[in-house]
Design an enzyme around this catalytic site. Structure first.
Site, PDB file in Angstrom:
ATOM      1  N   ARG A  51     -39.256  -2.549 108.851  1.00  0.00           N
ATOM      2  CA  ARG A  51     -38.371  -2.925 107.750  1.00  0.00           C
ATOM      3  C   ARG A  51     -37.845  -4.342 107.957  1.00  0.00           C
ATOM      4  NH1 ARG A  51     -34.395   2.376 107.908  1.00  0.00           N
ATOM      5  NH2 ARG A  51     -36.032   3.985 107.858  1.00  0.00           N
ATOM      6  N   ASP A  53     -34.453  -6.528 106.363  1.00  0.00           N
ATOM      7  CA  ASP A  53     -33.223  -6.277 105.615  1.00  0.00           C
ATOM      8  C   ASP A  53     -33.159  -7.091 104.329  1.00  0.00           C
ATOM      9  OD1 ASP A  53     -32.242  -4.492 107.510  1.00  0.00           O
ATOM     10  OD2 ASP A  53     -31.278  -6.078 108.678  1.00  0.00           O
ATOM     11  N   ARG A 198     -30.606 -11.215 114.662  1.00  0.00           N
ATOM     12  CA  ARG A 198     -29.433 -11.829 114.041  1.00  0.00           C
ATOM     13  C   ARG A 198     -28.218 -11.783 114.969  1.00  0.00           C
ATOM     14  NH1 ARG A 198     -29.282  -8.599 108.552  1.00  0.00           N
ATOM     15  NH2 ARG A 198     -27.265  -9.668 108.366  1.00  0.00           N
TER      16      ARG A 198
END
Length: 255
Positions: A51, A53, A198
Site C-alpha cells: 500500500r 498512503d 516518513r
C-alpha cells in the site's frame, strides 16, 4: 490463465492511497481495476506490492493480475493508458510465471523523500516535497543515517500498534543528497513498516535541527516507543521508486 505484471507510476496527490476502498473511487487500485474490468469484460482484481498512503506517489509500483483475456500485451497497455486518468500511467506490462505474486515475491523496495529546505516555500514543489524552513546540520544527519542502517526492530519508528508479525527489517541504504534548495532522501531495504520512511525522515530532520540528539536513535531501538522518535512528515514528499524481485536479478546485499 495468464499472469500479467504491471509497472506503474502515479501522482498520488488527489487519491486516498493505493488500496481499493468500497465506498470511494479515489484510489489507484480501484481506478486500474475498473479499466481492466472494462477491457477484459469480466471482473479483474490486481495485487500490489504494498500500500501507499493518501498523497504518496510512485515511480515504480508493481502489481499483477490474472486473466483469460485474449487481448495482447501491446493492446492492454494502450487501452490502460488511453482510459486511465493522466496522473496514473502504466510504464511496463509483461506476462510472468503463474506463481509470481507482486507482494509476496518482493525482496526489497527503494523510496525517495524530498524536503524543500528554504525559508520561502515553492509553489511548484508543494505537492512533491515537504517545506521545512529550519537550518539543518546535514553532517549530523548523515551520522544519524549510519546509525539507522542495518538489521533492527523498527517498530518505534513506525505507526504500527502491537502486532504478532515480525517488525525487524534490514535497511541497506539511507542517504541524503542536496539538490539546490531540495534535499533528496533515499531509503533501500528489504521492507518498511507502516509510515516508517516518513517517521525516519521526521527523526532525521529533528536531529538536524537540534531538537533531538543523535542518541535518540539508540534509545528508540531500545525502548521501541513511537513517541520518542521524530514526527511523521507529510505524505506528499514520498515516492515509491522501485520494487525488487529475485526474478529481476536484484537482491539486497544485506538481505
Amino acid at each position: 490463465m495468464k499472469n500479467i505484471r504491471l509497472t506503474i507510476e502515479y501522482d498520488g496527490t488527489r487519491y486516498l492511497g493505493w488500496q481499493r476502498l468500497g465506498d470511494s473511487d479515489k484510489t489507484i487500485q480501484g481506478k486500474i481495476e475498473n479499466i481492466l474490468t472494462q477491457m477484459a469484460r469480466t471482473k479483474v482484481e490486481i495485487i500490489g506490492s504494498g500500500r501507499t498512503d493518501a498523497g504518496t506517489h510512485a515511480r515504480g509500483q508493481v502489481a499483477n493480475f490474472k486473466t483469460d483475456s485474449t487481448v495482447s500485451l501491446p493492446e492492454m497497455i494502450d487501452f490502460l493508458n488511453r482510459y486511465l486518468p493522466q496522473d496514473i500511467v502504466v510504464q511496463k506490462i509483461e506476462e510472468v510465471p503463474e506463481r509470481f505474486h507482486a507482494r509476496y515475491n518482493a525482496v526489497g523496495k527503494k523510496y525517495s523523500y524530498y524536503i524543500w529546505n528554504d525559508k520561502v516555500p515553492s509553489a511548484f514543489e508543494r505537492n512533491y516535497s515537504y517545506h521545512y524552513a529550519q537550518d539543518l546540520d546535514i553532517e549530523l544527519m548523515n551520522q544519524a543515517c549510519l546509525k539507522l542502517i542495518g538489521t533492527h526492530d523498527y517498530i518505534g519508528f513506525s505507526a504500527l500498534k502491537k502486532t504478532k508479525k515480525s517488525t525487524t527489517r534490514t535497511i541497506e541504504e539511507i542517504s541524503i543528497k542536496k539538490e539546490g534548495k531540495r534535499l533528496h532522501f533515499t531509503f533501500v531495504g528489504n521492507g518498511f513498516l507502516h509510515k516508517m520512511v516518513r517517521i525516519l525522515v521526521g527523526t532525521l530532520l529533528e536531529i538536524g535541527a537540534g531538537e533531538l540528539s543523535l542518541e535518540t536513535i539508540d534509545e528508540v531501538f531500545e525502548s521501541k516507543i513511537r513517541s520518542e522518535a521524530g514526527v511523521t512528515v507529510p505524505a506528499q514528499g514520498l515516492f515509491l521508486d522501485e520494487v525488487y524481485y529475485k526474478e529481476d536479478q536484484r537482491e539486497l546485499s544485506v538481505a
